[in-house]
Design a protein around this motif. Sequence first.
Motif, PDB file in Angstrom:
ATOM      1  N   LEU A 197       0.662  -0.915   0.112  1.00 53.46           N
ATOM      2  CA  LEU A 197      -0.269  -0.194  -0.427  1.00 53.46           C
ATOM      3  C   LEU A 197       0.966   1.050  -0.091  1.00 53.46           C
ATOM      4  N   ILE A 198       1.497   1.714   0.851  1.00 52.78           N
ATOM      5  CA  ILE A 198       2.514   2.241   0.511  1.00 52.78           C
ATOM      6  C   ILE A 198       4.044   3.194  -0.707  1.00 52.78           C
ATOM      7  N   LEU A 199       3.645   1.428  -1.112  1.00 58.90           N
ATOM      8  CA  LEU A 199       4.710   1.614  -2.609  1.00 58.90           C
ATOM      9  C   LEU A 199       3.916   2.408  -3.401  1.00 58.90           C
ATOM     10  N   ALA A 200       2.591   1.231  -2.881  1.00 56.23           N
ATOM     11  CA  ALA A 200       1.690   1.943  -4.245  1.00 56.23           C
ATOM     12  C   ALA A 200       0.959   3.802  -4.518  1.00 56.23           C
ATOM     13  N   ILE A 201       1.149   3.973  -2.899  1.00 54.45           N
ATOM     14  CA  ILE A 201       1.056   5.160  -3.041  1.00 54.45           C
ATOM     15  C   ILE A 201       2.678   6.380  -3.268  1.00 54.45           C
ATOM     16  N   GLY A 202       3.149   5.577  -3.069  1.00 54.28           N
ATOM     17  CA  GLY A 202       4.511   5.896  -3.271  1.00 54.28           C
ATOM     18  C   GLY A 202       5.375   6.408  -5.043  1.00 54.28           C
ATOM     19  N   VAL A 203       4.552   5.087  -5.400  1.00 60.33           N
ATOM     20  CA  VAL A 203       4.907   5.849  -6.366  1.00 60.33           C
ATOM     21  C   VAL A 203       4.642   6.893  -7.248  1.00 60.33           C
ATOM     22  N   TRP A 204       3.322   7.610  -6.843  1.00 61.29           N
ATOM     23  CA  TRP A 204       2.735   9.081  -7.446  1.00 61.29           C
ATOM     24  C   TRP A 204       3.556   9.957  -6.748  1.00 61.29           C
ATOM     25  N   SER A 205       4.399  10.087  -5.728  1.00 58.63           N
ATOM     26  CA  SER A 205       5.467  10.722  -4.994  1.00 58.63           C
ATOM     27  C   SER A 205       6.558  10.882  -6.343  1.00 58.63           C
ATOM     28  N   VAL A 206       6.913  10.193  -6.968  1.00 53.92           N
ATOM     29  CA  VAL A 206       7.781  10.307  -7.298  1.00 53.92           C
ATOM     30  C   VAL A 206       7.333  10.676  -9.721  1.00 53.92           C
ATOM     31  N   VAL A 207       6.411   9.516  -9.256  1.00 51.73           N
ATOM     32  CA  VAL A 207       5.722   9.622 -10.962  1.00 51.73           C
ATOM     33  C   VAL A 207       4.425  10.971 -10.875  1.00 51.73           C
ATOM     34  N   TRP A 208       4.515  12.513 -10.713  1.00 51.79           N
ATOM     35  CA  TRP A 208       3.458  13.602 -10.331  1.00 51.79           C
ATOM     36  C   TRP A 208       3.010  13.541 -11.962  1.00 51.79           C
ATOM     37  N   PRO A 209       1.641  12.749 -11.970  1.00 52.22           N
ATOM     38  CA  PRO A 209       1.208  12.745 -13.248  1.00 52.22           C
ATOM     39  C   PRO A 209       0.719  14.482 -13.772  1.00 52.22           C
ATOM     40  N   PRO A 210      -0.005  15.895 -12.179  1.00 53.52           N
ATOM     41  CA  PRO A 210      -0.018  17.256 -12.759  1.00 53.52           C
ATOM     42  C   PRO A 210       0.802  17.596 -13.787  1.00 53.52           C
ATOM     43  N   ALA A 211       2.873  17.412 -12.590  1.00 51.28           N
ATOM     44  CA  ALA A 211       3.727  17.818 -13.474  1.00 51.28           C
ATOM     45  C   ALA A 211       4.486  17.225 -14.777  1.00 51.28           C
ATOM     46  N   LEU A 212       3.483  16.198 -15.190  1.00 49.40           N
ATOM     47  CA  LEU A 212       3.834  15.278 -16.156  1.00 49.40           C
ATOM     48  C   LEU A 212       3.083  15.933 -17.439  1.00 49.40           C
ATOM     49  N   LEU A 213       1.838  15.496 -16.886  1.00 50.54           N
ATOM     50  CA  LEU A 213       0.750  15.988 -18.280  1.00 50.54           C
ATOM     51  C   LEU A 213       0.442  17.543 -18.870  1.00 50.54           C
ATOM     52  N   ALA A 214       1.532  18.535 -17.771  1.00 52.92           N
ATOM     53  CA  ALA A 214       1.676  19.542 -18.179  1.00 52.92           C
ATOM     54  C   ALA A 214       2.984  20.067 -19.226  1.00 52.92           C
ATOM     55  N   THR A 215       3.651  19.090 -18.859  1.00 51.34           N
ATOM     56  CA  THR A 215       4.781  19.276 -20.050  1.00 51.34           C
ATOM     57  C   THR A 215       4.067  18.566 -20.872  1.00 51.34           C
ATOM     58  N   ILE A 216       3.948  17.274 -21.110  1.00 52.40           N
ATOM     59  CA  ILE A 216       3.297  16.851 -22.077  1.00 52.40           C
ATOM     60  C   ILE A 216       2.103  17.223 -23.375  1.00 52.40           C
ATOM     61  N   ALA A 217       0.880  18.754 -21.612  1.00 53.93           N
ATOM     62  CA  ALA A 217       0.684  19.774 -22.871  1.00 53.93           C
ATOM     63  C   ALA A 217       1.325  20.428 -23.507  1.00 53.93           C
ATOM     64  N   VAL A 218       1.773  21.230 -22.573  1.00 50.99           N
ATOM     65  CA  VAL A 218       3.736  22.080 -23.585  1.00 50.99           C
ATOM     66  C   VAL A 218       3.855  20.959 -25.033  1.00 50.99           C
ATOM     67  N   GLU A 219       4.449  20.352 -24.691  1.00 52.25           N
ATOM     68  CA  GLU A 219       5.039  19.855 -26.063  1.00 52.25           C
ATOM     69  C   GLU A 219       4.149  19.400 -27.180  1.00 52.25           C
ATOM     70  N   THR A 220       3.330  19.076 -27.231  1.00 47.90           N
ATOM     71  CA  THR A 220       2.347  18.798 -27.717  1.00 47.90           C
ATOM     72  C   THR A 220       1.568  19.988 -28.529  1.00 47.90           C
ATOM     73  N   ARG A 221       1.062  21.226 -28.205  1.00 46.72           N
ATOM     74  CA  ARG A 221       1.121  22.189 -28.547  1.00 46.72           C
ATOM     75  C   ARG A 221       2.572  22.819 -29.245  1.00 46.72           C
ATOM     76  N   GLN A 222       3.433  22.744 -28.992  1.00 44.68           N
ATOM     77  CA  GLN A 222       4.744  23.096 -29.859  1.00 44.68           C
ATOM     78  C   GLN A 222       4.679  22.408 -31.205  1.00 44.68           C
TER      79      GLN A 222
END
Length: 148
Positions: free
Chosen positions: A113-138
Amino acid sequence: MAAGGMLATASMRGTGNTLFIVGVSVQGISYCLFTALFTVTAMRLVADRHRNSMGQKGKGMDSNTRFIVVGLYLSSVFIVTRSIYRIVEFTQGYSGYLISREVYMFALDAAPLILAIGVWSVVWPPALLATIAVETRQREQTPGQDQV
């Protein structure tokens, strides 16, 4: 009044245990179904990107999307592991081998349970999705590319 509550609790214990095992089993099955559907979606995304790139560099998922997908798979493995443990643990009953040994609770219940939640402290979707959106617009604003 308290004696009646204790009698009701004792007579309903078997039903409660059965409902818990059924509920955890349905949860595990539904999460496995979710993971299977996510796999189909990820495979289609790779196929679509491959089709759109037409031999250009960067076939498949970009690194940010891949990072999110890997994070979701890691988290899913830990959640399914915990679900399987819980099903086996409660199938054995309150005097079973797993429930009577604390090390299994920590290793197969708390740690996943700790590891399943802890993954998301490394893989932070909002930051990654913002980067994906910027790259897509470019990419969309780059002249000379066909837009579909």
